[in-house]
Design an enzyme around this catalytic site. Structure first.
Site, PDB file in Angstrom:
ATOM      1  CD  GLU A   1       5.286  -6.010  -4.343  1.00 21.42           C
ATOM      2  OE1 GLU A   1       6.291  -5.956  -5.089  1.00 21.42           O
ATOM      3  OE2 GLU A   1       4.121  -5.956  -4.778  1.00 21.42           O
TER       4      GLU A   1
ATOM      5  CD  GLU B   1       1.201  -8.119  -6.773  1.00 16.61           C
ATOM      6  OE1 GLU B   1       0.896  -7.188  -5.987  1.00 16.61           O
ATOM      7  OE2 GLU B   1       1.464  -9.268  -6.396  1.00 16.61           O
TER       8      GLU B   1
HETATM    9  N1  3HC Z   1       1.570   3.380  -0.316  1.00 18.78           N
HETATM   10  C1  3HC Z   1       1.399   4.489   0.426  1.00 18.78           C
HETATM   11  N2  3HC Z   1       2.079   5.626   0.203  1.00 18.78           N
HETATM   12  C2  3HC Z   1       2.970   5.644  -0.796  1.00 18.78           C
HETATM   13  C3  3HC Z   1       3.210   4.522  -1.608  1.00 18.78           C
HETATM   14  C4  3HC Z   1       2.457   3.344  -1.336  1.00 18.78           C
HETATM   15  N3  3HC Z   1       2.598   2.234  -2.071  1.00 18.78           N
HETATM   16  N4  3HC Z   1       4.149   4.838  -2.514  1.00 18.78           N
HETATM   17  C5  3HC Z   1       4.485   6.115  -2.283  1.00 18.78           C
HETATM   18  N5  3HC Z   1       3.776   6.601  -1.245  1.00 18.78           N
HETATM   19  C6  3HC Z   1       3.799   7.958  -0.703  1.00 18.78           C
HETATM   20  C7  3HC Z   1       5.135   8.317  -0.071  1.00 18.78           C
HETATM   21  O1  3HC Z   1       5.196   7.875   1.260  1.00 18.78           O
HETATM   22  C8  3HC Z   1       5.111   9.822  -0.206  1.00 18.78           C
HETATM   23  O2  3HC Z   1       4.301  10.303   0.838  1.00 18.78           O
HETATM   24  P1  3HC Z   1       4.586  11.749   1.488  1.00 18.78           P
HETATM   25  O3  3HC Z   1       4.487  12.744   0.380  1.00 18.78           O
HETATM   26  O4  3HC Z   1       3.551  11.851   2.546  1.00 18.78           O
HETATM   27  O5  3HC Z   1       5.978  11.656   2.033  1.00 18.78           O
HETATM   28  C9  3HC Z   1       4.387  10.064  -1.524  1.00 18.78           C
HETATM   29  O6  3HC Z   1       3.666   8.859  -1.782  1.00 18.78           O
HETATM   30  C10 3HC Z   1       5.301  10.329  -2.695  1.00 18.78           C
HETATM   31  O7  3HC Z   1       6.277   9.308  -2.728  1.00 18.78           O
HETATM   32  P2  3HC Z   1       7.770   9.598  -3.194  1.00 18.78           P
HETATM   33  O8  3HC Z   1       8.298  10.758  -2.451  1.00 18.78           O
HETATM   34  O9  3HC Z   1       8.502   8.308  -3.112  1.00 18.78           O
HETATM   35  O10 3HC Z   1       7.494  10.038  -4.711  1.00 18.78           O
HETATM   36  P3  3HC Z   1       8.311   9.727  -6.026  1.00 18.78           P
HETATM   37  O11 3HC Z   1       7.589  10.381  -7.112  1.00 18.78           O
HETATM   38  O12 3HC Z   1       9.755  10.006  -5.814  1.00 18.78           O
HETATM   39  O13 3HC Z   1       8.210   8.146  -6.228  1.00 18.78           O
HETATM   40  C11 3HC Z   1       7.150   6.005  -6.409  1.00 18.78           C
HETATM   41  C12 3HC Z   1       6.988   7.543  -6.474  1.00 18.78           C
HETATM   42  C13 3HC Z   1       8.101   5.563  -7.511  1.00 18.78           C
HETATM   43  C14 3HC Z   1       5.823   5.339  -6.534  1.00 18.78           C
HETATM   44  C15 3HC Z   1       7.816   5.657  -5.072  1.00 18.78           C
HETATM   45  O14 3HC Z   1       7.046   6.257  -4.027  1.00 18.78           O
HETATM   46  C16 3HC Z   1       7.893   4.197  -4.807  1.00 18.78           C
HETATM   47  O15 3HC Z   1       8.737   3.529  -5.362  1.00 18.78           O
HETATM   48  N6  3HC Z   1       7.082   3.702  -3.930  1.00 18.78           N
HETATM   49  C17 3HC Z   1       7.243   2.328  -3.511  1.00 18.78           C
HETATM   50  C18 3HC Z   1       5.995   1.661  -3.763  1.00 18.78           C
HETATM   51  C19 3HC Z   1       6.037   0.277  -3.216  1.00 18.78           C
HETATM   52  O16 3HC Z   1       6.878  -0.202  -2.491  1.00 18.78           O
HETATM   53  N7  3HC Z   1       4.991  -0.423  -3.620  1.00 18.78           N
HETATM   54  C20 3HC Z   1       4.743  -1.735  -3.175  1.00 18.78           C
HETATM   55  C21 3HC Z   1       3.751  -1.664  -2.088  1.00 18.78           C
HETATM   56  S1  3HC Z   1       3.510  -3.221  -1.352  1.00 18.78           S
HETATM   57  C22 3HC Z   1       2.403  -3.959  -2.387  1.00 18.78           C
HETATM   58  O17 3HC Z   1       2.034  -3.439  -3.414  1.00 18.78           O
HETATM   59  C23 3HC Z   1       1.899  -5.278  -1.891  1.00 18.78           C
HETATM   60  C24 3HC Z   1       1.189  -6.029  -2.953  1.00 18.78           C
HETATM   61  O18 3HC Z   1       2.062  -6.902  -3.587  1.00 18.78           O
HETATM   62  C25 3HC Z   1       0.046  -6.789  -2.363  1.00 18.78           C
END
Ligand code: 3HC
Ligand code: NAI
Length: 695
Positions: A125, A105
């Protein structure tokens, strides 16, 4: 506190670096830092353009999910994005690795976007029970069109750089250094006098979007039943077409807050962290050495072995499949090829990908050909004597460093390990059927399994696209042991008055993909029948046992494969139809067992199925078979389709409350006897007012 965003000048371009490892989540300090650096660049007369780039492994993983539900700290992400979009100087997002959620975003609010080949873009999300809440649903359709935007928002999947370029989500894919490429791109924008392209100002042709929303609602109806977020996503994108930008944004915010507060999102956010928590093993430190897995072997190319081999090939790891006989090998390899062909025809992979993957799979009947494999996964028949013989041979043939893993679903991993001289290298890797699809791997730690073997296999799970959960040795491990506690109650409900479709409907409405009887028909009823026959000798005489499933198998009804099981199936159809023959049989068995059939409510069906499952989970935790309650949730979400918006059985239990579950279990125990005795841990939690999440 270290600065999480830093700034440097490269000639006339200001470069803003997000620096919040591991994934540059956009927490308060990052949001403040971005605004500060953007303002600094805008105020500097020497600077003509700005580049936003992430340090470390990616651009940004989005909003900091850990902040959700906590007191809010200014500025809001939307304001950060507005600061970029309203900048009088062009702002370019330079994307490597993931730019997802709030990270994408932010990039959408920049005037241009440059990526490198590693870029992966998406709005995940929805997987957290949310919708994009910082303009994603308003800017994305303006930039790339309604239909592709809906696809991205509703799937939550990430797309590679080339696809993003083709859609216009990226303006350029830089070769070589990304930051340098983006700086050059920004200089060019300035020298060519290109306009400040504000995504919010792009227009959408409403006629082009006609009909798409209704079509989309219909297409997700089954999968999204009972869910809030998918429908809010669609409405919000619809608003991007129908409403002025500011109104669409206000609605998006309203929907986002509604979703954020929902129990569904809480469950899905729990599942997100639970999956990552499962990778942490308290007594196996994160720095435990891991063996490289460069080649693999799979023993047995039947239902499971073929799927397991595909996982390795899909991850680019060469795998040799060993069968006892050439005929079985040919059959197994042909099924693998057929599966890949199906994926190509459904457009999931390209022909080239199929060819590359197939080329990584080699068949053999000779143990010498697997002697150098780094790991062997055994998936021969479920027979202890056979497995012991196979392991003795593997131990003699395979190199000493090789890990020997078993896919057994019921046998004692320690007994199997004892057939070798390397019990430290023996571990269970319990895949779920179909093994190339289901994401769960229950990794079973034997008494002598070494830390290195555990760390290696846990890492391997992730490498081959699975979610690994470490569990201990017991009959059925975590998943199947709990499954049994649930399905046998489902069978008893039939004896007492329910019919298969009534039970299945309750479980389906709860959110599972299907109920226990439809699932039995899909998996094949003969499998369980054979296991029950084997166990008949050791079953306590006074234990309640439902004969209905056996009686169905005795009629040659093995489920979908015979077009008849708990249900009947039209030729070529997979839709279960209630079958009067089975209903008659059920009523007959009730009579034989002396049950007065009664009306059973949906609530009773749900409690009778889910509470014993939770109760078994409590016993599993007491015994230390699972490390933590959230691991049990991960097993059930990824192995059995437990509805993710309910967070898994133990999270769900905490929502209902241990006290309420304990009371019901105590009543059921009084009515039905020992098998439904509440677990001591459940009783403790009920007394203390705590939950499984507090353990
Ligand atoms: N917020 C906080 N922590 C996060 C995070 C986030 N958005 N994304 C990843 N992390 C943390 C994980 O919990 C993990 O923590 P840990 O080491 O303490 O267990 C660490 O980062 C590493 O994550 P992964 O093990 O998943 O690492 P990868 O390298 O395999 O993957 C990634 C990285 C592709 C970024 C994956 O973590 C991912 O897909 N995350 C999802 C992110 C997500 O859902 N984002 C949307 C958030 S909601 C949002 O943005 C709302 C907005 O629209 C207003
Ligand atoms: P299957 O019967 O489909 O396949 C077993 C294969 O092993 C056959 O192709 C057979 O020819 C081969 N085989 C037998 N002896 C062999 C030997 N000595 N050397 C090499 N190959 C040999 O069985 P399935 O269902 O694939 O099960 C395999 C294992 O996976 C079992 O331990 C089972 O309990 C377990 N499992 C099965 C699941 C399922 O849903 N089918 C789920 C999870 C685990």
């Amino acid at each position: 506190m270290a600065e999480l965003v830093d700034y440097e000048k490269r000639g006339t371009v200001g470069v803003v670096f997000l620096d919040n490892p591991p994934v540059n989540a956009m927490g308060a300090a990052v949001r403040q830092g971005v605004v500060k650096c953007l303002t600094q660049a805008c105020d500097d007369p020497d600077i003509q353009a700005v580049v936003l780039v992430g340090r470390g492994r990616c651009f940004s993983g989005g909003a900091d999910i850990r902040e959700f539900g906590k007191p809010f700290e200014s500025p809001h992400l939307r304001e950060v994005i507005d600061t970029a979009e309203n900048s009088p100087k062009p702002v370019v997002a330079a994307i490597h690795g993931t730019a997802v959620g709030g990270g994408l975003e932010l990039a959408l609010g920049c005037h241009y976007r440059v990526g490198d080949k590693s870029a992966r873009l998406g709005l995940p999300e929805i997987k957290l029970g949310l919708l994009p809440g910082a303009g994603g649903t308003q800017r994305l359709p303006r930039l790339i069109g309604v239909e592709p935007a809906l696809g991205i928002v509703l799937s939550g999947e990430y797309m590679p750089a080339d696809k993003a370029l083709a859609l216009g989500l990226l303006d350029e894919v830089a070769e070589g250094g990304l930051a340098e490429g983006a700086v050059t791109f920004a200089e060019r924008l300035v020298s060519e006098g290109r306009p400040l392209r504000k995504t919010r100002e792009l227009t959408i042709d409403p006629e082009g979007a006609a009909g798409i929303f209704e079509k989309t609602r219909k297409s997700i109806a089954r999968k999204a039943r009972g869910l809030i977020a998918p429908y809010r996503c669609i409405e919000s994108v619809e608003n991007a077409v129908a409403l002025p930008y500011d109104e669409g944004m206000a609605k998006e915010r309203e929907y986002f807050l509604e979703c954020l507060e929902s129990e569904q999102s809480k469950g899905q956010r729990h599942a997100f962290f639970a999956e990552r928590q499962a990778t942490k093993i308290p007594d196996v430190p994160a720095d435990t050495p891991v063996q490289p897995i460069e080649t693999a072997a799979v023993l047995g190319c039947g239902t499971m072995g073929g799927g397991i081999a595909m996982n390795f090939a899909n991850a680019g790891i060469p795998v040799t499949v060993l069968e006892a006989e050439a005929e079985a090998l040919d059959k197994g390899l042909a099924i693998i090829a057929k599966n890949y062909t199906g994926s190509v025809s459904r457009g999931r992979i390209t022909q080239e990908q199929m060819d590359r993957r197939l080329a990584l799979i080699t068949g053999t009947t000779d143990y010498a050909d697997i002697a150098e494999a780094d790991i062997v996964i055994e998936a021969v028949f479920e027979d202890m004597d056979l497995k012991k013989r196979v392991y003795a041979t593997l131990d003699e043939t395979c190199k000493p460093a090789a890990i020997l893993a078993t896919n057994t679903s019921t046998l004692d991993v320690d007994e199997i390990a004892a057939a070798t001289k390397r019990p430290g290298k023996v571990i269970g890797t319990h895949f779920f059927s179909p093994a190339n699809v289901m994401k769960l791997m229950e990794n079973v730690r034997g008494a002598k399994t070494s830390d290195e073997t555990i760390a290696t296999v846990m890492k391997l799970s992730k490498t081959i696209g699975k979610v690994g959960v470490l569990v201990g040795v017991c009959d059925g491990f975590v998943g199947n042991r709990m499954l049994y506690a649930y399905t046998r109650q489902a069978a008893f409900l039939l004896e007492e008055g329910a019919l298969p479709h009534q039970v299945d409907k309750v479980i389906y409405d709860f959110g599972f993909p299907m109920g226990p009887f439809a699932m039995g028909d899909l998996a094949g009823l003969d499998v369980g029948w054979r296991i029950r026959q084997r166990r008949a000798k050791t079953r306590p005489k006074d234990e309640r046992y439902s004969p209905i499933a056996d009686r169905i198998c005795e009629r040659g009804r093995f489920g979908q494969k015979t077009n008849a099981g708990w249900y009947r199936y039209e030729e070529g159809s997979r839709t279960p139809q209630p079958d009067p023959e089975i209903e008659e049989l059920i009523v007959q068995v009730s009579g034989e067992l002396g049950f007065e059939r009664r009306e059973i409510s949906e609530q009773e069906i749900l409690e009778r199925c889910m509470y014993p499952l939770i109760n078994e989970g409590a016993k599993i935790l007491e015994e230390g078979i699972a490390i933590r309650a959230s691991d049990v949730d991960v097993v059930w979400i990824y192995g059995y389709g437990f509805p993710v918006h309910r967070g898994g059985p133990m999270f769900y239990a905490d929502r209902v409350g241990a006290k309420a579950i304990h009371e019901t279990m105590s009543r059921l125990h009084d009515q039905h006897g020992e098998m439904l005795r509440p677990a001591p841990l459940l009783a403790d939690l009920a007394k203390s007012g705590k939950g499984f999440g507090d353990l």
